[in-house]
Design a protein around this motif. Structure first.
Motif, short mmCIF file in Angstrom:
data_model
loop_
_atom_site.label_atom_id
_atom_site.label_comp_id
_atom_site.label_asym_id
_atom_site.label_seq_id
_atom_site.Cartn_x
_atom_site.Cartn_y
_atom_site.Cartn_z
N ASP A 181 33.73 36.78 70.65
CA ASP A 181 32.68 37.22 69.72
C ASP A 181 32.23 38.62 70.15
N GLU A 182 32.84 39.64 69.54
CA GLU A 182 32.60 41.02 69.96
C GLU A 182 31.15 41.44 69.74
N ALA A 183 30.60 41.01 68.59
CA ALA A 183 29.22 41.42 68.28
C ALA A 183 28.25 40.87 69.32
N LYS A 184 28.49 39.61 69.70
CA LYS A 184 27.61 38.98 70.68
C LYS A 184 27.73 39.70 72.04
N ALA A 185 28.98 39.99 72.44
CA ALA A 185 29.19 40.65 73.73
C ALA A 185 28.51 42.02 73.73
N MET A 186 28.68 42.75 72.64
CA MET A 186 28.10 44.11 72.58
C MET A 186 26.58 44.04 72.63
N ARG A 187 26.02 43.13 71.85
CA ARG A 187 24.56 43.04 71.81
C ARG A 187 23.99 42.65 73.17
N ARG A 188 24.64 41.67 73.82
CA ARG A 188 24.13 41.23 75.12
C ARG A 188 24.18 42.37 76.13
N VAL A 189 25.30 43.10 76.14
CA VAL A 189 25.44 44.18 77.13
C VAL A 189 24.48 45.33 76.80
N VAL A 190 24.46 45.74 75.53
CA VAL A 190 23.59 46.87 75.16
C VAL A 190 22.12 46.56 75.45
N ASN A 191 21.70 45.34 75.13
CA ASN A 191 20.30 44.98 75.36
C ASN A 191 19.93 45.04 76.84
N ALA A 192 20.94 44.84 77.70
CA ALA A 192 20.65 44.90 79.14
C ALA A 192 20.51 46.34 79.64
N PHE A 193 20.89 47.31 78.81
CA PHE A 193 20.89 48.71 79.27
C PHE A 193 20.04 49.63 78.40
N LEU A 194 19.12 49.04 77.63
CA LEU A 194 18.35 49.88 76.69
C LEU A 194 17.59 50.98 77.41
N ASP A 195 17.05 50.66 78.58
CA ASP A 195 16.28 51.66 79.30
C ASP A 195 17.15 52.85 79.70
N ASP A 196 18.37 52.55 80.17
CA ASP A 196 19.30 53.63 80.55
C ASP A 196 19.74 54.44 79.34
N MET A 197 19.71 53.79 78.18
CA MET A 197 20.13 54.48 76.96
C MET A 197 19.03 55.42 76.45
N HIS A 198 17.80 54.93 76.53
CA HIS A 198 16.69 55.74 76.01
C HIS A 198 16.28 56.86 76.96
N ARG A 199 16.40 56.57 78.26
CA ARG A 199 15.96 57.57 79.25
C ARG A 199 17.09 57.79 80.25
N PRO A 200 18.03 58.68 79.93
CA PRO A 200 19.23 58.86 80.75
C PRO A 200 18.90 59.22 82.19
N SER A 201 19.51 58.49 83.14
CA SER A 201 19.25 58.79 84.55
C SER A 201 20.51 58.57 85.38
N LEU A 202 21.68 58.63 84.75
CA LEU A 202 22.94 58.43 85.48
C LEU A 202 23.55 59.79 85.82
N PRO A 203 24.59 59.81 86.69
CA PRO A 203 25.23 61.11 86.98
C PRO A 203 25.88 61.72 85.73
#
Ligand code: SF4
Ligand code: SF4
Length: 416
Positions: A181-203
Motif C-alpha cells: 500500500d504505497e499511499a499508506k507507506a508514504m503517509r506514515r513516513v512523511v507524517n513522521a518527518f513533517l518537522d524536518d520538512m517544514h524547518r530544514p535542518s539537515l546537511p
C-alpha cells in the motif's frame, strides 16, 4: 490601459513543433485581460524572450516564506525588473500532493481559483520531487495563497536542506502490479518527518519515494535517498492457459524474442506445448515478462518491498542508483509499516550526524563505505546488498568460514 503583448519571435518558434508548447500556455494567460495576472504574464514572456536573445537567465534567489515554515517557497527575483516590472517577483509555492496524486475535479478547480486570486494562474502538476508547483506570485501574496491552500487541507512541501516532499506511484488504488500500500507507506513516513520538512535542518536534501513494483513509476531508484520499491518473495503466479493463448495469437517467435530472451537472468523457458517455465530462484523481479504478459503472469502472493538507499542525480559525484539495504521488507500489518518508519528515522538521523554540508546520502555512503553506513543504521550485512557483480576475480578467503557460520546462524534465527 492594458499592456501590449510583447513581440516574441524566438519563443514563437517553440510553438511550431508537433507537441503542445508551454509558450502557448503562457500566452493564453497573458491574453486573459480580465484577470489580474495578465500584465505579469506579458512581462514574463518579455523577460523570457530577452533571455533567449541574450542566452542568459535573469532570476536570482532570496528569502521569502510563510509564518512557521522555513521552506516551501522558492523565491525568484528578476534582475531586469526595470524593463519588466510586472513580473519582478515570480515566486513558486511547492505544495505537497496527496499520496498517489488523487484529486477530485472540484478540488482542482478550487486550486486553480486560489492561484488566479493570488498568483499567475500557472500551475505545474507535478515537479520532479512530486510537488504541485504554484508558479508566479509576489512576496506580499505568498501568505494569502498558502492560507487558502492550507484551509483546503494542503501543506507546503519541502525545499532546501531538509526532508523533501515525497511521492508515491498510483499503485494499489488502480494498478494490479502493486506489491504494497504505497499511499499508506508514504503517509506514515512523511507524517513522521513533517518537522524536518517544514524547518530544514539537515546537511542537504533528503527524499523518500515509494513505487509499488520494479516498474518504478515514481522514479524512486535514481531520485530518492531512500526508495521503497515493491517486490515479492515467493513464486510468480502463472496462468498457463493465458500463456498459451498469447503464443497462439502472437506466435512463438514473438514470445521468444520479446519475452524469453529479454529476461535479464535467463529465468524463462518456453515448452513444446507453449507453456512457460519460470526459474523463480533466478528471477530478479524486474517485471519485464509480467509487463508483456499481463493476463498470464502476476507477482507472487508474498509481497512487500525492497528498500534502497543513496539514489540521486549528479552532484559532487555522478548519478547514482540506490543500493539495496533491505532486500525484502514485509508490508502487511501496521507493525510492518511502523518498522519502515523506524528504519527511515535511523537513516535520516545517521545522515544528519555524518553527512558533510551539501552532501547527499549516496555521496556520504560512497565516502564512508557501505559497511560503516549499515553498521550505523544497525542493519546486518547481507550478500543481497550488492551494487553490481564483482569485477575482481581475486578473492581473499581468510575468515570466510567464520563469516559463513555467522550467516547461517542469522538465517536460522530469522527462520525461527
Ligand atoms: Fe503500478 Fe508498479 Fe507503476 Fe506502481 S510502479 S503504478 S505498482 S506499475
Ligand atoms: Fe525474468 Fe524479469 Fe520475468 Fe523475473 S520478472 S522472470 S527476471 S523477465
Amino acid at each position: 490601459m492594458a499592456k501590449a503583448m510583447p513581440k516574441t519571435p524566438l519563443l514563437d518558434q517553440l510553438e511550431s513543433g508537433p507537441w503542445p508548447s508551454f509558450v502557448t500556455g503562457l500566452k493564453r494567460l497573458a491574453k486573459a485581460e480580465d484577470k489580474p495576472y495578465a500584465d505579469m504574464m506579458k512581462d514574463l514572456l518579455g523577460q523570457l524572450e530577452h533571455s533567449y536573445e541574450t542566452r542568459k537567465g535573469y532570476w536570482k534567489g532570496g528569502t521569502v516564506g510563510v509564518f512557521g515554515y522555513g521552506a516551501g517557497v522558492i523565491p525568484r527575483f528578476s534582475e531586469v525588473a526595470e524593463k519588466y516590472p510586472a513580473s519582478k517577483e515570480f515566486h513558486t509555492l511547492r505544495v505537497m500532493p496527496p499520496a498517489g496524486m488523487h484529486y477530485t475535479t472540484d478540488l482542482l478547480r478550487q486550486m486553480c481559483d486560489v492561484w488566479e486570486r493570488h498568483g499567475s494562474g500557472l500551475i505545474a502538476f507535478h515537479g520532479q520531487s512530486g510537488d504541485i508547483m504554484f508558479q508566479g506570485t509576489s512576496s506580499e501574496k505568498v501568505q494569502g495563497a498558502f492560507d487558502e491552500l492550507n484551509e483546503m487541507g494542503f501543506d507546503l512541501g519541502g525545499a532546501g536542506a531538509g526532508v523533501r516532499t515525497s511521492v508515491s506511484c498510483v499503485g494499489a488504488a488502480r494498478c494490479e502490479q502493486s506489491c504494497f500500500d504505497e499511499a499508506k507507506a508514504m503517509r506514515r513516513v512523511v507524517n513522521a518527518f513533517l518537522d524536518d520538512m517544514h524547518r530544514p535542518s539537515l546537511p542537504y536534501k533528503f527524499k523518500f519515494k515509494f513505487a509499488g513494483c520494479a516498474n518504478d513509476c515514481a522514479n524512486a531508484i535514481h531520485r530518492a535517498d531512500m526508495a521503497v520499491i515493491g517486490t515479492w518473495k515467493d513464486d510468480m503466479r502463472v496462468n498457463q492457459a493465458e500463456v498459451q493463448a498469447y503464443v497462439k495469437k502472437n506466435g512463438r517467435k514473438q514470445m521468444i524474442d520479446q519475452v524469453i530472451r529479454m529476461c535479464p537472468t535467463e529465468a524463462l523457458s518456453l515448452n513444446d506445448d507453449d507453456s512457460l517455465d519460470v526459474d523463480n530462484k533466478s528471477c530478479v523481479r524486474c517485471m519485464h515478462c509480467i509487463n508483456v504478459l499481463t493476463k498470464a503472469l502476476k507477482p507472487g502472493k508474498e509481497r512487500g518491498a525492497a528498500i534502497l538507499v543513496g539514489g540521486k542525480r549528479t552532484l559532487k559525484i555522478g548519478d547514482q542508483m540506490g543500493t539495496v539495504v533491505v532486500p525484502f521488507h514485509k508490508l502487511d500489518t501496521d507493525e510492518d509499516y511502523e518498522a519502515l518508519v523506524e528504519l527511515a528515522k535511523k537513516v535520516v538521523e545517521f545522515f544528519a550526524e555524518n553527512a558533510l554540508e551539501h552532501e547527499r546520502c549516496g555521496e556520504m555512503i560512497e565516502r564512508i563505505g557501505l559497511v560503516n553506513f549499515l553498521e550505523g543504521i544497525e542493519l546486518d550485512l547481507d550478500p543481497n546488498m550488492i551494487r553490481h557483480p564483482r569485477t575482481n576475480s581475486y578473492v581473499r578467503i581468510d575468515g570466510w568460514d567464520a563469516e559463513v557460520q555467522k550467516w547461517n546462524a542469522r538465517k536460522k534465527s530469522a527462520a525461527e
